[in-house]
Design an enzyme around this catalytic site. Structure first.
Site, PDB file in Angstrom:
ATOM      1  N   HIS A 372       0.786  -1.235   0.000  1.00 22.73           N
ATOM      2  CA  HIS A 372       0.000   0.000   0.000  1.00 22.73           C
ATOM      3  C   HIS A 372       0.818   1.285   0.000  1.00 22.73           C
ATOM      4  O   HIS A 372       0.276   2.364  -0.259  1.00 22.73           O
ATOM      5  CB  HIS A 372      -0.923   0.011   1.221  1.00 22.73           C
ATOM      6  CG  HIS A 372      -2.268   0.594   0.953  1.00 22.73           C
ATOM      7  ND1 HIS A 372      -2.482   1.697   0.144  1.00 22.73           N
ATOM      8  CD2 HIS A 372      -3.507   0.236   1.382  1.00 22.73           C
ATOM      9  CE1 HIS A 372      -3.768   1.975   0.101  1.00 22.73           C
ATOM     10  NE2 HIS A 372      -4.414   1.105   0.841  1.00 22.73           N
ATOM     11  N   TYR A 486     -13.325   5.464  10.750  1.00 25.14           N
ATOM     12  CA  TYR A 486     -12.551   5.905   9.585  1.00 25.14           C
ATOM     13  C   TYR A 486     -13.240   5.416   8.323  1.00 25.14           C
ATOM     14  O   TYR A 486     -13.602   4.240   8.216  1.00 25.14           O
ATOM     15  CB  TYR A 486     -11.135   5.323   9.668  1.00 25.14           C
ATOM     16  CG  TYR A 486     -10.283   5.499   8.426  1.00 25.14           C
ATOM     17  CD1 TYR A 486      -9.387   6.551   8.311  1.00 25.14           C
ATOM     18  CD2 TYR A 486     -10.349   4.585   7.363  1.00 25.14           C
ATOM     19  CE1 TYR A 486      -8.585   6.708   7.190  1.00 25.14           C
ATOM     20  CE2 TYR A 486      -9.563   4.734   6.235  1.00 25.14           C
ATOM     21  CZ  TYR A 486      -8.686   5.790   6.150  1.00 25.14           C
ATOM     22  OH  TYR A 486      -7.898   5.927   5.034  1.00 25.14           O
ATOM     23  N   SER A 488     -12.300   5.746   4.189  1.00 27.28           N
ATOM     24  CA  SER A 488     -11.307   6.246   3.243  1.00 27.28           C
ATOM     25  C   SER A 488     -11.976   7.019   2.118  1.00 27.28           C
ATOM     26  O   SER A 488     -13.001   6.603   1.578  1.00 27.28           O
ATOM     27  CB  SER A 488     -10.521   5.064   2.657  1.00 27.28           C
ATOM     28  OG  SER A 488      -9.582   5.507   1.713  1.00 27.28           O
ATOM     29  N   THR A 499      -5.219  10.115   0.175  1.00 28.49           N
ATOM     30  CA  THR A 499      -6.552   9.901   0.730  1.00 28.49           C
ATOM     31  C   THR A 499      -6.801  10.915   1.840  1.00 28.49           C
ATOM     32  O   THR A 499      -5.875  11.505   2.374  1.00 28.49           O
ATOM     33  CB  THR A 499      -6.707   8.486   1.325  1.00 28.49           C
ATOM     34  OG1 THR A 499      -5.743   8.314   2.371  1.00 28.49           O
ATOM     35  CG2 THR A 499      -6.534   7.420   0.255  1.00 28.49           C
TER      36      THR A 499
END
Length: 655
Positions: A372, A486, A488, A499
């Protein structure tokens, strides 16, 4: 035959020959490239707007709004005091410093370098913690889902995508607000004629928004290399081979010839079949499992392996186009087995450091697992969609395709690591630690039928807001409180955007959770009005985040500057409420695509839930991960089913 007729015949043969050559050239070019865009791939990149730094006042307001549903009144008053001091003193100074740095780096965004740094410094294992999973739809034609056939076709389509990207003839990524008016030849003709320096503004006049494509180049020939303290990203675009793993063994073969052309389909098939049928036992010491461990431990082991003569092997792995993992397990559409095998597996047949790996079960079910740090879901999803479509609609390998008669044993090279007792012990220890890690993870899968985009559209509420409201209500039913959440949100509309965090837990969602679970519930009309309000607030938060107007990344950058400055930290960052809101109990994300079956990832905190979700036309789906006994995932998904039913009932009774 007269001289005139003879010359005419020669001209005819010559013309036929030219047409034949042209056809072969066209056929060859069709094979080499997945697309031939009118507009160059990076045409809009130079004129993309820069990611804005939000006003400090707005960031403070948004931060307090997100904290309010999480804190008791006394705690909230203390947090307000910290925010007030921050806004008037240290925060103002840090904000000006951030703007100054941003002005000096107009080629990028204020968050890009800190975000790369954050990823590369974290020492936790990549699988589960960072590397997400996306399961790809099966080929509509069942016979094309044979493991070797599908892997070969997706390899070819991936190379066609890569070559189109590098030749800058891959269609630019553009968000079309009204596709009927902008996703047209007119749009492409007009914007192509504009200089790159103003092309974005031309697209904007069509209400089309080009997206940042700076991450796309990191897809191929790239790897994250472990280093003590901070990893680094490596790329070698000159390499011409791909990596294939099977039974923990590593194979490479050139997929481009000396002129950079893609190998013929039946040559690729011959090499893939050779690897799939190589009669070798599972690797006794599968080196790949080392990539599943703590980054510092892996860095030290890798340095040792290099010191005993494995540098060239590592170079071949690191520089390969990407990784193809041929697994021996049959999944048979078992969703739970699918998620476990593709998200983490036992690590023996994986190289989690590669930019991405295409994973193929024995029965041809396919997934992508990607590292990532180099990029986000926007780039991966575009790659995945194009390659799925190309390999499904235009496969070059068919069930009756015969492999070429090349000697595959001379084209395919199996890589062998030199091992000593230290290396063997490291592999054995890594296997034990990784097994303990992934065995501690639990999954629960939930599908709610007859409630999806269609119903939400009919009731004029946002499908995403309904999903997020369901998560809030489920946790409230389970734990009796609201927690940091959270979601994204991509900021790819800006140059080098990454992001932003969208905060779905709001005063509106809290009010609904309290009301719908109360003994004396409000009327259905009132509850329906609350859902509408939740949708409205959610929509505005999503818009703000996508436009770079959240608060999380801004505060993250300001805190980093404070750390670099040294000395006492601003009290806002020492406030327990700041730590609490960044301890995301509910971590949620979705990828919407017709090419995707499901996605999954791990919780970001031990006492949290990782919620991957999908919103289909007529159903809602979630894959929930957690670490028992910190959280009860089975109970949460039961609460989630009940919550969606409550929301569904309110919407339908309000008719």
């Amino acid at each position: 035959m007269t001289l005139t007729k003879l010359l005419a015949r020669k001209r005819h043969i010559h013309v036929q020959s030219c047409f034949s050559v042209c056809r072969r050239l066209k056929s060859s070019e069709d094979y080499e490239y997945i697309q031939r865009s009118k507009v160059p791939t990076f045409h809009f990149q130079a004129s993309l707007p820069r990611l804005p730094i939000p006003e400090l006042e707005k960031t403070c307001e948004r931060y307090l709004a997100a904290q309010q549903p999480l804190l008791k009144s006394g705690e909230f008053e203390k947090t307000k005091d910290h925010v007030s001091k921050f806004r008037e003193a240290e925060g103002k100074e840090l904000h000006e410093k951030l703007k100054e740095i941003d002005k000096q780096n107009k080629h990028t965004s204020y968050i890009s370098e800190p975000w790369f740094d954050m990823y590369l410094r974290d020492r936790v294992p990549l699988p589960i913690n960072y590397n997400p999973l996306i399961v790809i739809m099966n080929n509509p034609e069942p016979e094309y889902n044979d493991q070797v056939i599908r892997a070969s076709n997706m390899l070819i389509s991936s190379l066609r995508f890569m070559k189109s990207l590098r030749a800058e003839i891959l269609e630019p990524e553009v968000f079309h607000l009204n596709p009927k008016k902008s996703d047209t030849d007119t749009f492409r003709t007009v914007t192509r004629l504009l200089p790159s320096s103003i092309s974005w503004y031309g697209a904007y006049l069509f209400k089309a928004f080009p997206l940042d494509m700076s991450q796309y180049g990191n897809l191929f020939n790239a790897t994250r290399i472990p280093e003590v303290g901070k990893d680094r990203l490596f790329q070698n675009k000159s390499a011409k081979h791909t990596l294939v793993m099977r039974k923990g063994h590593f194979y490479i073969f050139d997929v481009l010839d000396r002129d950079g052309n893609i190998l013929k389909p039946n040559d690729i098939l011959a090499c893939m079949k050779y690897i799939a049928h190589d009669n070798v036992p599972p690797a006794e010491y599968p080196i790949g499992v080392l990539t599943a461990g703590n980054r510092d431990s892996w860095a030290q082991t890798r340095k040792h392996l290099e010191s005993i003569g494995n540098s060239e092997v590592f170079n071949l792995i690191d520089s390969s186009f990407f990784n193809i993992c041929l697994d021996d397990v049959e999944l048979k559409d078992d969703r739970m087995l699918m998620v476990r095998n593709f998200l983490h597996g036992d690590g023996c047949n994986r190289w989690f450091d590669k930019s991405f790996s295409l994973l193929f079960s024995k029965d041809g079910i396919t997934a992508i697992n990607f590292e990532h740090s180099w990029g986000d879901g926007v780039a991966v999803l575009r790659y995945l969609q194009d390659v799925f479509k190309d390999s499904s609609k235009k496969p070059y390998i068919h069930p009756d395709t015969q492999p070429s008669n090349i000697d595959a044993s001379k084209h395919v090279q199996r890589l062998d690591f030199k091992l000593d007792d230290t290396a063997r012990n490291a592999v054995n220890e890594a296997k034990k630690l990784y097994e303990a890690f992934y065995s501690s993870l639990d999954f629960n899968i939930m599908e709610f039928l007859n409630f999806g985009k269609k119903v939400c559209k009919n009731h004029q509420v946002s499908p995403d807001s309904v999903m997020q409201l369901g998560f809030q209500l489920a946790f409230y039913k389970q734990a009796g409180k609201c927690v940091a959440t959270y979601e994204s949100c991509s900021t790819a509309a800006f140059k080098h955007g990454r992001t932003e965090t969208m905060r779905p837990c709001t005063l509106a969602t809290k009010a609904f959770c309290e009301a719908v679970t109360a003994q004396n519930k409000p009327s259905n009309a009132e509850l329906r009005q609350m859902i509408d309000n939740c949708s409205k607030v959610h929509g505005q938060l999503t818009k703000d985040a996508a436009m770079g107007q959240g608060f999380d990344r801004h505060l993250f950058a300001l805190r980093r500057l404070a750390e670099q400055r040294g000395g006492p930290m601003p009290t806002l960052f020492e406030d327990p409420a700041y730590a609490s809101i960044n301890h995301n109990i509910l971590s949620t994300s979705t990828l919407s695509s017709d090419a995707v079956i499901a996605g999954a990832f791990g919780p970001v905190v031990k006492d949290g839930y990782g919620i991957a979700y999908s919103i289909f036309k007529d159903r809602l789906g979630t894959i929930v991960s957690n670490y028992p006994p910190h959280r009860d995932g089975k109970d949460f998904t039961e609460c989630l089913r009940s919550s969606f039913q409550d929301i569904y009932d309110v919407l339908h009774r309000a008719k």
